[in-house]
Design a protein around this motif. Structure first.
Motif, short mmCIF file in Angstrom:
data_model
loop_
_atom_site.label_atom_id
_atom_site.label_comp_id
_atom_site.label_asym_id
_atom_site.label_seq_id
_atom_site.Cartn_x
_atom_site.Cartn_y
_atom_site.Cartn_z
N VAL A 190 39.59 39.55 35.49
CA VAL A 190 38.61 40.57 35.79
C VAL A 190 37.39 40.35 34.91
CG1 VAL A 190 39.49 42.27 34.13
CG2 VAL A 190 38.26 43.04 36.17
N TYR A 191 36.22 40.57 35.47
CA TYR A 191 34.96 40.41 34.76
C TYR A 191 34.21 41.73 34.72
CZ TYR A 191 35.93 35.51 35.85
OH TYR A 191 36.53 34.28 35.97
N LEU A 192 33.56 41.97 33.61
CA LEU A 192 32.72 43.16 33.47
C LEU A 192 31.34 42.72 33.03
CD1 LEU A 192 32.51 46.28 33.48
CD2 LEU A 192 33.06 46.20 31.03
N GLN A 193 30.39 42.82 33.94
CA GLN A 193 29.01 42.53 33.63
C GLN A 193 28.34 43.81 33.15
OE1 GLN A 193 27.31 39.50 33.74
NE2 GLN A 193 25.66 40.65 32.75
N MET A 194 27.87 43.81 31.92
CA MET A 194 27.25 44.98 31.32
C MET A 194 25.78 44.71 31.10
SD MET A 194 30.19 46.26 28.62
CE MET A 194 30.03 44.82 27.55
N ASN A 195 24.95 45.47 31.76
CA ASN A 195 23.50 45.34 31.65
C ASN A 195 22.90 46.60 31.04
OD1 ASN A 195 23.56 42.79 32.99
ND2 ASN A 195 23.49 43.81 34.98
N SER A 196 21.67 46.47 30.57
CA SER A 196 20.95 47.60 29.99
C SER A 196 21.78 48.31 28.93
CB SER A 196 20.53 48.58 31.09
OG SER A 196 19.71 47.95 32.05
N LEU A 197 22.36 47.55 28.05
CA LEU A 197 23.24 48.11 27.04
C LEU A 197 22.49 49.02 26.08
CD1 LEU A 197 25.45 44.99 26.42
CD2 LEU A 197 26.30 47.24 27.13
N LYS A 198 23.18 50.08 25.67
CA LYS A 198 22.63 51.07 24.77
C LYS A 198 23.46 51.12 23.49
CE LYS A 198 21.55 53.96 28.79
NZ LYS A 198 21.78 55.27 29.43
N PRO A 199 22.87 51.59 22.40
CA PRO A 199 23.64 51.69 21.15
C PRO A 199 24.94 52.48 21.32
CG PRO A 199 21.33 51.96 20.67
CD PRO A 199 21.45 51.92 22.17
N GLU A 200 24.93 53.50 22.17
CA GLU A 200 26.13 54.29 22.38
C GLU A 200 27.23 53.55 23.13
OE1 GLU A 200 22.87 56.30 24.99
OE2 GLU A 200 22.98 55.11 23.15
N ASP A 201 26.92 52.36 23.63
CA ASP A 201 27.94 51.52 24.24
C ASP A 201 28.77 50.78 23.20
OD1 ASP A 201 27.29 52.10 26.98
OD2 ASP A 201 25.59 50.71 26.82
N THR A 202 28.35 50.85 21.96
CA THR A 202 29.07 50.19 20.88
C THR A 202 30.49 50.73 20.79
OG1 THR A 202 27.07 49.75 19.60
CG2 THR A 202 29.15 49.74 18.41
N ALA A 203 31.46 49.85 20.87
CA ALA A 203 32.86 50.24 20.85
C ALA A 203 33.72 48.99 20.87
CB ALA A 203 33.20 51.14 22.05
N VAL A 204 35.01 49.20 20.69
CA VAL A 204 35.96 48.14 20.96
C VAL A 204 36.37 48.26 22.41
CG1 VAL A 204 38.18 47.10 20.39
CG2 VAL A 204 36.76 48.09 18.58
N TYR A 205 36.24 47.19 23.14
CA TYR A 205 36.56 47.18 24.56
C TYR A 205 37.92 46.51 24.75
CZ TYR A 205 31.90 48.79 25.78
OH TYR A 205 30.76 49.55 25.91
N TYR A 206 38.80 47.21 25.46
CA TYR A 206 40.16 46.73 25.67
C TYR A 206 40.41 46.47 27.15
CZ TYR A 206 41.13 48.63 20.99
OH TYR A 206 41.12 48.92 19.64
N CYS A 207 40.94 45.31 27.43
CA CYS A 207 41.38 45.03 28.79
C CYS A 207 42.70 45.74 29.05
CB CYS A 207 41.55 43.53 29.00
SG CYS A 207 42.00 43.06 30.68
N ASN A 208 42.85 46.23 30.26
CA ASN A 208 44.07 46.92 30.66
C ASN A 208 44.53 46.40 32.02
OD1 ASN A 208 45.09 49.41 32.52
ND2 ASN A 208 45.94 49.58 30.45
N ALA A 209 45.82 46.25 32.16
CA ALA A 209 46.36 45.83 33.45
C ALA A 209 47.70 46.50 33.69
CB ALA A 209 46.52 44.31 33.51
N LYS A 210 47.90 46.96 34.89
CA LYS A 210 49.18 47.51 35.32
C LYS A 210 49.75 46.54 36.32
CE LYS A 210 47.70 52.29 34.54
NZ LYS A 210 46.32 51.94 34.12
N ILE A 211 50.88 45.95 35.96
CA ILE A 211 51.42 44.83 36.70
C ILE A 211 52.88 45.08 37.05
CG2 ILE A 211 51.91 42.36 36.65
CD1 ILE A 211 49.64 42.08 34.60
N THR A 212 53.21 44.81 38.30
CA THR A 212 54.60 44.87 38.73
C THR A 212 55.26 43.55 38.40
OG1 THR A 212 54.09 46.40 40.53
CG2 THR A 212 56.17 45.21 40.65
N MET A 213 56.28 43.62 37.56
CA MET A 213 57.03 42.44 37.19
C MET A 213 58.27 42.35 38.08
SD MET A 213 54.90 41.46 34.94
CE MET A 213 55.72 40.03 34.22
N TRP A 214 59.34 41.79 37.56
CA TRP A 214 60.54 41.61 38.39
C TRP A 214 61.08 42.92 38.96
CZ3 TRP A 214 62.22 37.53 40.74
CH2 TRP A 214 61.96 36.24 40.22
#
Length: 126
Positions: free
Chosen positions: A85-109
């Motif tokens: 998954v890709y996240l294109q972030m444009n027009s970034l603002k100081p309030e966008d400052t954060a730790v960004y975490y990838c999340n996935a919900k996956i069906t395994m066996w």
């Protein structure tokens, strides 16, 4: 091992852009289906919040969902073949400052599992 491999964070000036990527590691094992995949962010003292994610309507067909603050500035996309998954972030603002975490919900066996990346720092500052 890290189940989700993240990249793209860094320091950017206000108004600048960053492109985050997240890939499901092959090491997690047998994937039956990816139910959703996207990005959340968190700053100290606040709840982790949705940035954007792709949510499966049916297998291999995904619909984007955005956090309110991300509308009109960020774009989520997904490469199904690479489970990325890709996240294109444009027009970034100081309030966008954060730790960004990838999340996935996956069906395994036999059950659905939720995975988190280790987080990538995004800092918007001049």
């Amino acid at each position: 091992q890290v189940p989700l491999v993240e990249s793209g964070g860094g320091l950017v000036q206000p108004g600048g852009s960053l492109r985050l990527s997240c890939t499901v590691s092959e090491s997690i094992g047998r994937i039956v289906n990816v139910g959703s995949m996207g990005w959340y962010r968190q700053v100290p003292g606040k709840e982790r919040e949705l940035v954007a994610e792709m949510v499966a309507e049916i297998i291999q067909v995904y619909k984007p969902k955005y956090g309110e603050f991300a509308k009109d500035r960020f774009t989520i996309s997904k490469d199904n073949a690479e489970n990325t998954v890709y996240l294109q972030m444009n027009s970034l603002k100081p309030e966008d400052t954060a730790v960004y975490y990838c999340n996935a919900k996956i069906t395994m066996w036999e059950e659905d599992q939720e995975f988190w990346g280790q987080g990538t720092q995004v800092t918007v500052s001049s």
